[in-house]
Design a protein around this motif. Structure first.
Motif, short mmCIF file in Angstrom:
data_model
loop_
_atom_site.label_atom_id
_atom_site.label_comp_id
_atom_site.label_asym_id
_atom_site.label_seq_id
_atom_site.Cartn_x
_atom_site.Cartn_y
_atom_site.Cartn_z
N LYS A 26 2.22 7.10 -4.85
CA LYS A 26 1.99 7.43 -6.25
C LYS A 26 0.73 8.28 -6.39
O LYS A 26 0.69 9.26 -7.14
N ARG A 27 -0.32 7.91 -5.64
CA ARG A 27 -1.59 8.63 -5.74
C ARG A 27 -1.49 10.03 -5.15
O ARG A 27 -2.03 10.99 -5.70
N LEU A 59 0.82 -1.22 0.00
CA LEU A 59 0.00 0.00 0.00
C LEU A 59 0.86 1.27 0.00
O LEU A 59 0.42 2.30 -0.52
N SER A 81 -5.61 0.42 -5.05
CA SER A 81 -5.01 0.28 -6.38
C SER A 81 -5.88 0.91 -7.46
O SER A 81 -5.38 1.36 -8.49
N ASP A 83 3.66 2.21 -1.58
CA ASP A 83 3.99 2.75 -2.90
C ASP A 83 2.74 3.24 -3.64
O ASP A 83 2.78 4.27 -4.32
N GLU A 84 1.64 2.49 -3.53
CA GLU A 84 0.40 2.89 -4.21
C GLU A 84 -0.08 4.25 -3.71
O GLU A 84 -0.47 5.11 -4.50
#
Length: 528
Positions: free
Chosen positions: A434-435, A428, A527, A430-431
């Motif tokens: 990124k967001r 979670l 995701s 990295d996700e």
């Protein structure tokens, strides 16, 4: 292997702006002479009793023979599995030491009932435990000890033959442990927990597990000589001055043989600097983390490499290298430097206790669980009104939390669950980075309370928090305590959330259910 630090671009400029001043005031030599005046009058009383770490590589040598002798005694009795019951610096240093050396040590720094049960029930016949606590009052460590003693007794094993205690001299734990017949190793009381890697807290569990602890101290001694000099080439002065320039510090492994070093650095820096609405928040990154390519302007990147000269810093990066013992000394010294540059006392932790007080209050009052704001995809959702108001889906609540991250802030993911069962949650980080486009930290609860928890409450109030919990069908009793491990970890999570919200910071609480069935829903929602 000597320690090396290479800084480029803005990091080099930040170091250059301060190092000359530090050399002129003889900061390094005064630090290793244990001068408590380096951080100002208000810090002097605490600093005066916390600088023993500067000589730990020398003082701790008297422990080595006793640790090795006990390891041999255990081995002759067929005891080759060691479990460490400890929190914060008491667990993170031995974890990185043993993982780097490639030897087995089970680190139990959780109160999740499934995780505790797995540690207690596996190979009890060949198991000894190391219980590490400066006072013995740490609720997690005390509860773990009780569980193991009960299990030993039930198996017909004398706990006195299997329990090793590491504590401060004169502590309540020392007296009770000697009365119980446990083996006791005493640490230097003039060293705080997060600086204790080279004291009995780091050496006893690591040495029993099979690490060459004498070699570790040798490497530390070489580094201590290098960082105690008043010279602009001093790597700790360069590192400390450079990391003090930005709020966030990304730490990434760049080919070093040291395993899990970022987790130890994280607790050292966050707990030492996160106070008075100031501080540096470390963010442990993988080589492919979003923050590396899409670099926030307020994040300084440090690469831990095999050789800082062979892998020189580029852009605005810092590269560090050295043996593990050397890295311990380098970073402890750099944090002392950074504290002086920032203007804080690196040796107190005024906000760590707040979450403990809140958890104790919940354990004593045993209030009814807070009703969920809503249930989505089998997941119970709770949280701050600013996060959950008007929301009815898991994805919507996550979007709302991300939107509440300040432009100069961060997101913290806090997983109060079985680390072994829910390891997929680490993805979670990295996700969400990124967001959000902002630094994101990930911590296993309650372990992070003794690490980044200080920064969350004492540092700048610019955090947003995603808390993840999961009930456990098969709870575990804590002998002679009126609460279970399940009750304890729930109180710790709820208590921490209440303290964060009292500071005006948004919290989203996700419960995955007793079966953990909500895991896929949470991973999918993020995701998407």
């Amino acid at each position: 292997m000597s320690i090396k630090v290479s800084a480029a671009g803005a990091a080099n400029a930040a170091a250059a702006a301060k190092v000359g001043e530090l050399v002129a005031e003889r900061f390094a030599s005064r630090l290793f002479a244990q001068d408590a005046t380096l951080w100002g009058p208000e810090a002097e009383a605490e600093s005066a009793i916390r600088l023993g770490w500067t000589r730990a590589h020398e003082i701790s040598r008297e422990l080595v023979d006793g640790i090795v002798a006990l390891r041999d005694e255990f081995a002759s009795a067929g005891i080759t599995r060691f479990v460490l019951c400890g929190m914060g610096g008491s667990s993170l240093a031995p974890e990185v030491i043993t993982r780097t050396a490639g030897v087995e040590l089970v680190v139990l720094d959780s109160t999740d009932p499934a995780q505790v049960r797995a540690a207690v029930e596996e190979d009890l016949e060949r198991t000894a435990i190391v219980v590490s606590s400066k006072s013995g009052s740490t609720v997690e460590t005390d509860s773990q000890r009780r569980a193991f003693v009960s299990a030993f007794e039930a198996a017909g094993i004398d706990p006195a033959s299997r329990v090793v205690i590491v504590t401060d001299p004169g502590s309540p734990m020392e007296e009770a442990s000697r009365a119980a017949g446990y083996r006791v190793f005493l640490a230097d009381p003039h060293v705080g927990g997060r600086f204790s890697a080279l004291t009995a807290f780091g050496l006893v569990p690591s040495g029993l597990a099979g690490v060459d602890i004498a070699g570790l101290l040798d490497d530390a001694g070489v580094a201590a000589t290098a960082v105690a000099i008043d010279d602009e080439s001093n790597p700790a002065l360069v590192l400390g001055a450079a990391i003090a320039a930005k709020r966030f510090l990304g730490i990434v492994d760049d080919g070093t043989s040291i395993v899990g070093f970022g987790d130890w650095v994280e607790q050292l820096i966050a707990e030492s600097t996160g106070k008075d609405d100031l501080g540096i928040l470390p963010v442990v990154l993988t080589p492919g983390a979003p923050e590396i390519d899409a670099r926030p302007a307020d994040l300084q990147l440090v690469r831990v490499a095999a050789d800082a000269e062979a892998t020189p810093a580029g852009g605005d990066d810092i590269t560090v290298s050295g043996s593990l013992g050397g890295q311990f000394v380098l970073w402890e010294t750099a944090v002392a430097v950074a504290g002086a540059v920032i203007g804080i006392n690196p040796y107190d932790q005024p906000d760590v206790e707040s979450a403990k007080v809140a958890a104790r209050g919940l354990l004593e009052a045993t209030p009814e669980p807070t009703p969920a704001a809503f249930v989505s995809e089998g997941v119970e959702v709770r949280g701050s009104e600013t996060v959950v108001a008007g929301q009815s889906t898991l994805g919507g609540a996550i979007d709302a939390l991300v939107a509440l991250i300040p432009a100069d802030g961060y997101l913290s993911v806090q997983a109060y669950v079985d680390r072994n069962r829910f390891s997929a949650l680490e993805a979670l980080r990295d996700e969400l980075a990124k967001r959000s486009g902002r630094p994101v930290t990930f911590g296993w609860g309650p372990r992070f309370l003794h690490s980044t928890g200080q920064f969350h409450k004492g540092g700048p109030k610019v955090g947003a928090f995603l808390q993840i919990t999961s009930g456990e069908k098969n709870d575990l009793e804590i002998p002679e305590r009126p609460f279970t491990f399940g009750t304890l970890i729930s109180a710790q999570a709820a208590g921490d959330a209440s303290v964060l919200e009292s500071h005006g910071q948004p919290v989203l609480r996700i419960d995955l259910g007793e079966s953990g069935s909500g895991l896929d829903a949470l991973l999918g929602a993020i995701s998407r």
